[in-house]
Design a protein around this motif. Structure first.
Motif, PDB file in Angstrom:
ATOM      1  N   THR A 164     -25.133  71.597  54.086  1.00  0.00           N
ATOM      2  CA  THR A 164     -24.829  72.984  54.441  1.00  0.00           C
ATOM      3  C   THR A 164     -24.992  73.796  53.166  1.00  0.00           C
ATOM      4  O   THR A 164     -25.056  73.233  52.071  1.00  0.00           O
ATOM      5  CB  THR A 164     -23.384  73.134  54.962  1.00  0.00           C
ATOM      6  N   THR A 165     -25.002  75.103  53.280  1.00  0.00           N
ATOM      7  CA  THR A 165     -25.156  75.933  52.089  1.00  0.00           C
ATOM      8  C   THR A 165     -23.994  75.712  51.126  1.00  0.00           C
ATOM      9  O   THR A 165     -24.207  75.471  49.932  1.00  0.00           O
ATOM     10  CB  THR A 165     -25.254  77.423  52.479  1.00  0.00           C
ATOM     11  N   GLU A 166     -22.765  75.760  51.631  1.00  0.00           N
ATOM     12  CA  GLU A 166     -21.592  75.571  50.772  1.00  0.00           C
ATOM     13  C   GLU A 166     -21.541  74.162  50.186  1.00  0.00           C
ATOM     14  O   GLU A 166     -21.269  73.979  49.011  1.00  0.00           O
ATOM     15  CB  GLU A 166     -20.309  75.828  51.564  1.00  0.00           C
ATOM     16  N   GLY A 167     -21.794  73.163  51.024  1.00  0.00           N
ATOM     17  CA  GLY A 167     -21.742  71.780  50.570  1.00  0.00           C
ATOM     18  C   GLY A 167     -22.817  71.466  49.547  1.00  0.00           C
ATOM     19  O   GLY A 167     -22.576  70.783  48.555  1.00  0.00           O
ATOM     20  N   THR A 168     -24.006  71.991  49.759  1.00  0.00           N
ATOM     21  CA  THR A 168     -25.109  71.740  48.838  1.00  0.00           C
ATOM     22  C   THR A 168     -24.884  72.451  47.513  1.00  0.00           C
ATOM     23  O   THR A 168     -25.161  71.893  46.452  1.00  0.00           O
ATOM     24  CB  THR A 168     -26.440  72.170  49.466  1.00  0.00           C
ATOM     25  N   LEU A 169     -24.350  73.658  47.560  1.00  0.00           N
ATOM     26  CA  LEU A 169     -24.053  74.389  46.339  1.00  0.00           C
ATOM     27  C   LEU A 169     -23.015  73.635  45.500  1.00  0.00           C
ATOM     28  O   LEU A 169     -23.170  73.482  44.285  1.00  0.00           O
ATOM     29  CB  LEU A 169     -23.555  75.794  46.681  1.00  0.00           C
ATOM     30  N   ALA A 170     -21.985  73.121  46.156  1.00  0.00           N
ATOM     31  CA  ALA A 170     -20.965  72.337  45.461  1.00  0.00           C
ATOM     32  C   ALA A 170     -21.565  71.054  44.887  1.00  0.00           C
ATOM     33  O   ALA A 170     -21.270  70.674  43.750  1.00  0.00           O
ATOM     34  CB  ALA A 170     -19.820  72.002  46.420  1.00  0.00           C
ATOM     35  N   ALA A 171     -22.434  70.392  45.635  1.00  0.00           N
ATOM     36  CA  ALA A 171     -23.063  69.155  45.165  1.00  0.00           C
ATOM     37  C   ALA A 171     -24.013  69.430  43.997  1.00  0.00           C
ATOM     38  O   ALA A 171     -24.095  68.631  43.062  1.00  0.00           O
ATOM     39  CB  ALA A 171     -23.810  68.476  46.308  1.00  0.00           C
ATOM     40  N   LEU A 172     -24.736  70.549  44.030  1.00  0.00           N
ATOM     41  CA  LEU A 172     -25.625  70.907  42.922  1.00  0.00           C
ATOM     42  C   LEU A 172     -24.836  71.155  41.645  1.00  0.00           C
ATOM     43  O   LEU A 172     -25.230  70.723  40.556  1.00  0.00           O
ATOM     44  CB  LEU A 172     -26.450  72.152  43.271  1.00  0.00           C
ATOM     45  N   LYS A 173     -23.717  71.856  41.757  1.00  0.00           N
ATOM     46  CA  LYS A 173     -22.877  72.104  40.578  1.00  0.00           C
ATOM     47  C   LYS A 173     -22.297  70.802  40.041  1.00  0.00           C
ATOM     48  O   LYS A 173     -22.224  70.597  38.826  1.00  0.00           O
ATOM     49  CB  LYS A 173     -21.768  73.094  40.919  1.00  0.00           C
ATOM     50  N   ALA A 174     -21.915  69.902  40.937  1.00  0.00           N
ATOM     51  CA  ALA A 174     -21.405  68.596  40.512  1.00  0.00           C
ATOM     52  C   ALA A 174     -22.512  67.791  39.840  1.00  0.00           C
ATOM     53  O   ALA A 174     -22.283  67.107  38.838  1.00  0.00           O
ATOM     54  CB  ALA A 174     -20.844  67.829  41.709  1.00  0.00           C
ATOM     55  N   ALA A 175     -23.731  67.866  40.371  1.00  0.00           N
ATOM     56  CA  ALA A 175     -24.865  67.156  39.762  1.00  0.00           C
ATOM     57  C   ALA A 175     -25.158  67.702  38.374  1.00  0.00           C
ATOM     58  O   ALA A 175     -25.488  66.946  37.460  1.00  0.00           O
ATOM     59  CB  ALA A 175     -26.103  67.287  40.660  1.00  0.00           C
ATOM     60  N   ALA A 176     -25.035  69.013  38.209  1.00  0.00           N
ATOM     61  CA  ALA A 176     -25.258  69.619  36.891  1.00  0.00           C
ATOM     62  C   ALA A 176     -24.239  69.107  35.887  1.00  0.00           C
ATOM     63  O   ALA A 176     -24.592  68.780  34.740  1.00  0.00           O
ATOM     64  CB  ALA A 176     -25.196  71.137  36.991  1.00  0.00           C
TER      65      ALA A 176
END
Length: 170
Positions: free
Chosen positions: A42-54
């Motif tokens: 989802t947009t929210e879930g993917t944004l959170a996962a991208l920040k965690a990956a960073a």
């Protein structure tokens, strides 16, 4: 009768894009050994996962790949999904830019998302998924379980919806 395309996947077409940001840390590169795969949920879930990956790749020589799968019905040609490719590409790039990470964005047009994802990922890949954790299994949690069954290392990043919390504090 499924045909294999130039990438070697049946009933799938892979389109790749690179989102390089000047403010991003220089952790990603073509010779990076480690790949962190962030699957669009989802947009929210993917944004959170991208920040965690960073955060995860800050001190590693790793590359972040944002993978979005888009199912195309059989009645349509694979190259003509119901949602325009330009719109979807813009959505992926905006998401990577909102997270402030440098990543390779891949749009995968396919018939069966789960089967294609299993075929697409290298064996024992590191995968990040973002989503809500509820009492019952969500779509994201079921996908994480499927990837674990196929031997991938999966990190499920749980996010909390802020709008719902602020509603109670007002």
């Amino acid at each position: 009768m499924s045909k294999e395309n130039e990438q070697g996947f049946r009933d799938a077409k892979v389109l790749g894009y690179s989102s390089s940001l000047a403010s991003a840390a220089p952790t990603a590169g073509p010779d990076a050994g480690l790949e962190v795969n962030v699957i669009f949920t989802t947009t929210e879930g993917t944004l959170a996962a991208l920040k965690a990956a960073a955060r995860l790749t800050t001190y590693l020589n790793a590359r972040i790949r944002l993978i979005m799968l888009q199912a195309v019905p059989h009645r349509l040609p694979l190259e003509r999904p119901p949602v325009s490719i330009e719109f979807t590409v813009q959505r992926i790039c905006d998401l990577a830019s909102a997270a402030g990470v440098e990543s390779d964005a891949l749009l995968v047009l396919c018939r069966d998302e789960r089967r294609t994802l299993i075929e697409f990922l290298k064996s024992k890949s590191l995968v990040l998924l973002g989503g809500r954790k509820l009492l019952w299994p969500t779509r994201e949690q079921r996908l994480a379980g499927l990837l674990k069954q196929h031997g991938h290392d999966v990190i499920f990043y749980r996010f909390v919806r802020r709008k719902w919390q602020t509603w109670f504090t007002c």
